[in-house]
Design a protein around this motif. Structure first.
Motif, mmCIF file in Angstrom:
data_model
loop_
_atom_site.group_PDB
_atom_site.id
_atom_site.type_symbol
_atom_site.label_atom_id
_atom_site.label_comp_id
_atom_site.label_asym_id
_atom_site.label_seq_id
_atom_site.Cartn_x
_atom_site.Cartn_y
_atom_site.Cartn_z
ATOM 1 N N PRO A 193 0.812 -1.230 0.000
ATOM 2 C CA PRO A 193 0.000 0.000 0.000
ATOM 3 C C PRO A 193 0.840 1.272 0.000
ATOM 4 O O PRO A 193 0.510 2.240 -0.685
ATOM 5 C CB PRO A 193 -0.811 -0.143 1.290
ATOM 6 N N LEU A 194 1.941 1.267 0.757
ATOM 7 C CA LEU A 194 2.816 2.435 0.777
ATOM 8 C C LEU A 194 3.437 2.656 -0.590
ATOM 9 O O LEU A 194 3.489 3.788 -1.090
ATOM 10 C CB LEU A 194 3.908 2.261 1.831
ATOM 11 N N GLY A 195 3.935 1.593 -1.192
ATOM 12 C CA GLY A 195 4.536 1.706 -2.518
ATOM 13 C C GLY A 195 3.551 2.211 -3.557
ATOM 14 O O GLY A 195 3.896 3.027 -4.426
ATOM 15 N N LYS A 196 2.308 1.750 -3.472
ATOM 16 C CA LYS A 196 1.280 2.205 -4.414
ATOM 17 C C LYS A 196 1.000 3.694 -4.218
ATOM 18 O O LYS A 196 0.752 4.413 -5.190
ATOM 19 C CB LYS A 196 0.005 1.395 -4.219
ATOM 20 N N TYR A 197 1.054 4.138 -2.964
ATOM 21 C CA TYR A 197 0.817 5.558 -2.718
ATOM 22 C C TYR A 197 1.960 6.401 -3.280
ATOM 23 O O TYR A 197 1.735 7.458 -3.885
ATOM 24 C CB TYR A 197 0.650 5.828 -1.227
ATOM 25 N N LEU A 198 3.197 5.944 -3.087
ATOM 26 C CA LEU A 198 4.339 6.670 -3.651
ATOM 27 C C LEU A 198 4.253 6.721 -5.175
ATOM 28 O O LEU A 198 4.609 7.732 -5.789
ATOM 29 C CB LEU A 198 5.651 6.024 -3.199
ATOM 30 N N LEU A 199 3.779 5.638 -5.790
ATOM 31 C CA LEU A 199 3.589 5.633 -7.243
ATOM 32 C C LEU A 199 2.540 6.670 -7.638
ATOM 33 O O LEU A 199 2.710 7.382 -8.637
ATOM 34 C CB LEU A 199 3.174 4.237 -7.708
ATOM 35 N N LYS A 200 1.467 6.763 -6.856
ATOM 36 C CA LYS A 200 0.402 7.718 -7.173
ATOM 37 C C LYS A 200 0.924 9.152 -7.150
ATOM 38 O O LYS A 200 0.659 9.925 -8.085
ATOM 39 C CB LYS A 200 -0.736 7.575 -6.172
#
Length: 465
Positions: A193-200
Motif C-alpha cells: 500500500p505504501l509503494g502504491k501511494y508513492l507511485l500515485k
C-alpha cells in the motif's frame, strides 16, 4: 538504536514523502517525531499556514501507510524566523523534550532550519545533545547561496552556525544521485500500500523541462547518511566558509558531504525497504515473550544465550526484538522485564503482566503509582495479574500469566518464569525469552505450538508436568 527527529516541509515537493517512508520502515532507525516546517513555494499561491497544514496531514498519511503511530507528527513554526516568527509550538517543545531525554538525537532536516533554530533559541542547553543532518545549499564557494532551504530563512541559518551545534550538510546535488521514474517505481516498489501511494504521487507530479520524466529523490540521501556515513564522501571544513552577506565570522567546523555517486546501495536498500513495508494497514500483529531481564544478566539462570556485558547483550536483544515487531504491533510481555527504560528502544505497544521482579518493585510504592510510571516511560499498559484472550485472538481462549503454577486448568495458558528446560505443559506453553533466542513470538508461531500441544495431549513423553 539511533534516535531521530525528521524536520520536513513535506508537500513542498514529493521527495520528502519518499525519504520519510524510507526512514519509518527501516529497522535501523527510531523516528521519535516528525516536525512540520514552513515553506513558500514560488510555483504555488497557497499561504505558509496552508502549506504547513497540508504537510501535517500528509505526514500522518505516510505514518498510516507505514503502520506507525500518527501521534509522532507535530506542527512546528508557522512562519520563518526571518519574518519575525518567535512562537513556541508543540513541535518546538517536542524537539526540546526529545533532545533533553536522549544522550544524542539526530535531527534530519529536509527543509529550512527554522524549527531547529527556534528550539535552540528557546533552549540553548540542547546544543550539545543534538546533531543536525541538513539537506541544503549547493557549492559552498559560490558568491551567494541560492538554495531555498537557505534563502527562505537566513535568520535560522545564522542561529544554527553561531550555536556551535554539530552540523552535517548534504548539498542538493548529492541527492540527485538518487533518481527514479514512474516505470521503476511501478516495477519494483508498488507491491505494498505504501509503494502504491508513492507511485500515485509520482504520477501526479508535474514534471518540468529540467528532468523530463526523471524525478530526483533528494531526501533519501540524508536518511541513508544517518544509517551509514561511510557510503558518502565527506570532509570537515571551517564554518567561515558558510559566512555570506551580513553574518559575522564564527569559529567551529562542520561536516560537508561532497559526493554520493558510489552509493548505489542506498537506492537498492530503499527499494527493498519499501517493498517489504506493511501490507496490512490496520490490524496490528500480536507477539508474546517473558523474562527478558534487560540489563540483568546475573538474574538469568541459563547463561548459554549471553553475548557479553549487559549493554552489549541488551543491544543484541533489542535488535532481535525490533527485527520482528512493528511499531504498531502489540507485545504481551509476561513478566520480569528488567530495565524499564529499555522500553524507549523497543518497537510495538507493550502490555506488561507483572512477574516476581515487578512485584518486588511494587512493594516499594504501590501498584497504581508503579503502573503510571511505566506508562509514562512508554509501556502501553501494566496488569497486576493475568490476562484472558478470547478465542477470536488465537482460536481458543488463552490465559496469560507469569508463573506456571498460576495457570488456569480450564483453558490453554501462556506463561514464563521457568528458565530451566521445561517449555511445555499439557495445557500451556512457556514463552520465556531464553527458549526463543530472546525474540518475541508471533501469534502464528504460538498458534502452531498450541495445535501441537493439543494434538499430543495423550503422549506423556511430550510434557513435563
Amino acid at each position: 538504536m539511533k534516535h531521530i527527529i525528521i524536520d520536513t516541509d513535506l508537500t513542498n515537493d514529493i521527495d520528502d514523502q519518499f525519504g520519510i517512508s524510507y526512514a519509518l520502515n527501516n529497522s535501523d532507525t527510531f523516528i521519535e517525531a516528525i516536525i512540520i516546517s514552513p515553506y513558500k513555494n514560488k510555483l504555488e499561491t497557497k499561504s505558509i499556514y496552508d502549506g504547513v497544514l497540508d504537510s501535517y496531514f500528509e505526514a500522518k498519511r505516510i505514518c498510516r501507510f507505514s503502520r506507525v503511530n500518527q501521534n509522532i507528527v507535530f506542527k512546528g513554526c508557522l512562519d520563518f524566523l526571518s519574518n519575525g516568527f518567535n512562537k513556541t509550538s508543540n513541535g518546538i517543545k517536542k524537539i526540546i523534550d526529545i533532545a533533553r531525554k536522549n544522550e544524542l538525537t539526530q535531527i534530519v532536516c529536509l527543509s529550512t532550519l527554522t524549527n531547529i533554530a527556534l528550539a535552540i533559541k528557546k533552549a540553548p542547553d540542547i546544543v550539545d545533545k543534538i546533531e543536525i543532518v541538513w539537506m541544503g545549499l549547493e557549492n559552498l564557494y559560490c558568491e551567494k547561496f541560492l538554495d531555498e532551504n537557505y534563502v527562505n530563512d537566513k535568520k535560522a541559518f545564522e542561529i544554527i552556525i553561531k550555536s556551535q551545534v554539530k552540523l552535517n550538510i548534504i548539498p542538493k546535488y548529492v541527492g540527485k544521485f538518487n533518481c527514479t521514474s514512474i516505470y521503476e517505481v511501478q516495477q519494483h516498489v508498488a507491491n505494498t500500500p505504501l509503494g502504491k501511494y508513492l507511485l500515485k504521487i509520482l504520477k501526479d507530479y508535474k514534471y518540468n523541462i529540467e528532468n523530463r520524466g526523471i524525478k530526483y529523490i533528494y531526501s533519501i540521501s540524508p536518511i541513508a547518511y544517518v544509517k551509514n556515513k561511510n557510503l558518502f564522501e565527506q570532509i570537515n571544513l571551517e564554518k567561515n566558509l558558510l559566512i555570506k552577506e551580513n553574518i559575522k565570522k564564527v569559529d567551529g567546523q562542520f561536516n560537508y558531504v561532497f559526493d554520493g555517486s558510489n552509493n548505489c546501495s542506498v537506492w537498492k536498500d530503499f527499494i527493498k525497504t519499501i517493498s517489504t513495508a506493511p501490507t496490512d494497514l490496520y490490524k496490528p500483529k500480536l507477539f508474546f515473550i517473558s523474562d527478558t531481564h534487560f540489563s540483568q544478566i546475573n538474574k538469568v539462570r541459563t547463561k548459554e544465550f549471553m553475548i557479553g556485558p549487559a549493554d552489549q547483550t541488551d543491544h543484541e536483544y533489542i535488535k532481535n526484538w525490533n527485527s520482528v515487531v512493528g511499531k504498531n504491533d502489540i507485545v504481551y510481555h509476561l513478566g520480569d522485564f528488567g530495565n524499564y527504560n529499555i522500553i524507549k528502544q523497543l518497537r510495538g505497544n507493550v502490555i506488561l503482566i507483572c512477574g516476581n521482579y515487578e512485584m518486588q518493585d511494587i512493594k516499594n510504592s504501590n501498584f497504581e503509582t508503579f503502573k503510571q510510571n511505566l506508562i509514562n516511560l512508554g509501556f502501553k499498559d501494566v496488569v497486576l495479574d493475568g490476562i484472558v484472550l478470547d478465542k477470536k485472538t488465537l482460536g481458543i481462549p488463552i490465559y496469560l500469566t507469569h508463573k506456571p503454577e498460576n495457570t488456569k486448568s480450564n483453558m490453554f495458558n501462556l506463561f514464563g518464569h521457568v528458565h530451566s528446560l521445561k517449555p511445555l505443559k499439557k495445557n500451556g506453553f512457556n514463552v520465556c525469552a531464553e527458549y526463543h533466542n530472546f525474540t518475541p513470538l508471533s501469534e502464528y508461531f504460538v498458534k502452531n505450538y498450541i495445535n501441537f500441544i493439543i494434538s499430543a495431549q495423550n503422549d506423556p513423553n511430550c510434557f513435563v508436568d
